[in-house]
Scaffold this motif. Structure first.
Motif, PDB file in Angstrom:
ATOM      1  N   HIS A  38     -13.061  -7.921 -37.549  1.00  0.00           N
ATOM      2  CA  HIS A  38     -14.543  -8.081 -37.867  1.00  0.00           C
ATOM      3  C   HIS A  38     -15.438  -7.379 -36.637  1.00  0.00           C
ATOM      4  O   HIS A  38     -16.522  -6.794 -36.799  1.00  0.00           O
ATOM      5  N   GLY A  39     -14.783  -7.590 -35.295  1.00  0.00           N
ATOM      6  CA  GLY A  39     -15.655  -7.149 -34.262  1.00  0.00           C
ATOM      7  C   GLY A  39     -14.728  -7.308 -33.163  1.00  0.00           C
ATOM      8  O   GLY A  39     -13.679  -7.801 -33.081  1.00  0.00           O
ATOM      9  N   ASP A  40     -15.141  -6.552 -31.967  1.00  0.00           N
ATOM     10  CA  ASP A  40     -14.549  -6.753 -30.676  1.00  0.00           C
ATOM     11  C   ASP A  40     -15.309  -6.695 -29.590  1.00  0.00           C
ATOM     12  O   ASP A  40     -16.635  -6.058 -29.622  1.00  0.00           O
ATOM     13  N   TYR A  41     -14.922  -7.144 -28.382  1.00  0.00           N
ATOM     14  CA  TYR A  41     -15.716  -7.290 -27.177  1.00  0.00           C
ATOM     15  C   TYR A  41     -14.900  -6.290 -26.130  1.00  0.00           C
ATOM     16  O   TYR A  41     -13.640  -6.769 -26.075  1.00  0.00           O
ATOM     17  N   ARG A  42     -15.362  -5.642 -25.322  1.00  0.00           N
ATOM     18  CA  ARG A  42     -14.449  -5.096 -24.106  1.00  0.00           C
ATOM     19  C   ARG A  42     -15.364  -4.668 -22.898  1.00  0.00           C
ATOM     20  O   ARG A  42     -16.814  -4.334 -23.211  1.00  0.00           O
ATOM     21  N   LYS A  43     -15.150  -4.854 -21.777  1.00  0.00           N
ATOM     22  CA  LYS A  43     -15.625  -4.371 -20.610  1.00  0.00           C
ATOM     23  C   LYS A  43     -15.396  -3.142 -20.468  1.00  0.00           C
ATOM     24  O   LYS A  43     -14.199  -2.800 -20.135  1.00  0.00           O
ATOM     25  N   GLY A  44     -16.409  -2.081 -20.395  1.00  0.00           N
ATOM     26  CA  GLY A  44     -15.588  -0.528 -20.314  1.00  0.00           C
ATOM     27  C   GLY A  44     -15.662  -0.338 -18.745  1.00  0.00           C
ATOM     28  O   GLY A  44     -15.843  -1.053 -17.843  1.00  0.00           O
ATOM     29  N   HIS A  45     -15.049   0.840 -18.534  1.00  0.00           N
ATOM     30  CA  HIS A  45     -14.883   1.232 -17.180  1.00  0.00           C
ATOM     31  C   HIS A  45     -15.986   1.170 -16.450  1.00  0.00           C
ATOM     32  O   HIS A  45     -15.869   0.993 -15.335  1.00  0.00           O
ATOM     33  N   SER A  46     -17.032   1.521 -16.871  1.00  0.00           N
ATOM     34  CA  SER A  46     -18.322   1.570 -16.282  1.00  0.00           C
ATOM     35  C   SER A  46     -18.775   0.206 -15.931  1.00  0.00           C
ATOM     36  O   SER A  46     -19.567   0.072 -15.022  1.00  0.00           O
ATOM     37  N   GLY A  47     -18.064  -0.845 -16.482  1.00  0.00           N
ATOM     38  CA  GLY A  47     -18.581  -2.327 -16.072  1.00  0.00           C
ATOM     39  C   GLY A  47     -19.577  -2.783 -17.368  1.00  0.00           C
ATOM     40  O   GLY A  47     -19.813  -3.732 -17.135  1.00  0.00           O
ATOM     41  N   LYS A  48     -19.842  -1.730 -18.203  1.00  0.00           N
ATOM     42  CA  LYS A  48     -20.682  -2.236 -19.281  1.00  0.00           C
ATOM     43  C   LYS A  48     -20.090  -3.163 -20.292  1.00  0.00           C
ATOM     44  O   LYS A  48     -18.976  -2.908 -20.723  1.00  0.00           O
TER      45      LYS A  48
END
Length: 199
Positions: A38-48
């Motif tokens: 249904h959804g997901d979370y990740r911390k991008g390479h930029s820290g976003k």
């Protein structure tokens, strides 16, 4: 952003959810339906902090899913990246973030006891809570999918990845089904959504 959120959330949830998004510096992306989650979370390479949620979810499931993903972000920030994704730290964080929403302003009255019970010990997916999942399904747009526990034994059905099975038996809480092409037996949760081909 508020106008966008208003399309996907219960009306009175828009402002507090927007505050949560801003406070946690979330980059929210609403996407076309994905098959696996249904959804997901990740911390991008930029820290976003990037959260994606399926736009096809009904407004109550969308709210639960968005808070679920924000709970990952908050738990990782508070307890560190080495915690289990759906471990005790996440469960506690999810409970704390969700409690303010388990009210009649946000959910229909008949869902409140089911939500209160579920959030005593939230699972990795509300889909594994059959009672809550079935109650939430009534708010979905009409479709041709059924929960596996609803279909008769002997029914032939297709799952989202295209594989075809036949429902043959129940084993404790799960349903035993044979994959037509391979003859292999698989176990399905009662509220797995399937497309019935014949019964």
């Amino acid at each position: 952003m508020n106008e966008t959120l208003a399309k996907y959330l219960p009306e009175l949830a828009v402002a507090p959810v927007f505050e949560l998004i801003v406070a946690n510096r979330v980059h929210l992306k609403i996407v076309n339906e994905r098959q696996t989650r249904h959804g997901d979370y990740r911390k991008g390479h930029s820290g976003k902090h990037e959260i994606t949620v399926n736009g096809s979810l009904n407004k109550y499931r969308f709210l639960i899913t968005l808070i679920h993903e924000i709970a990952h972000l908050v738990a990782f920030e508070k307890y560190g990246r080495l915690i289990k994704p759906h471990g005790n730290e996440w469960k506690y964080t999810f409970q704390q973030l969700m409690i303010p929403y388990i009210r009649p302003e946000f959910f229909p009255n008949h869902l409140l006891p089911l939500l209160a019970r579920h959030f005593r010990n939230p699972s990795a997916s509300s889909d594994t809570d059959t009672t809550l999942s079935l109650a939430l399904k009534q708010f979905d747009a009409p479709n041709d999918r059924y929960y596996i526990f609803e279909i008769p034994y002997g029914s032939v059905f297709r799952i989202k990845n295209g594989k075809v099975f036949k429902k043959i038996a129940v084993r404790t809480k799960r349903f035993e089904c044979i994959e037509i092409s391979s003859g292999r037996t698989y176990l399905f949760n009662p509220n797995a959504e399937v497309e019935v081909l014949s019964s």
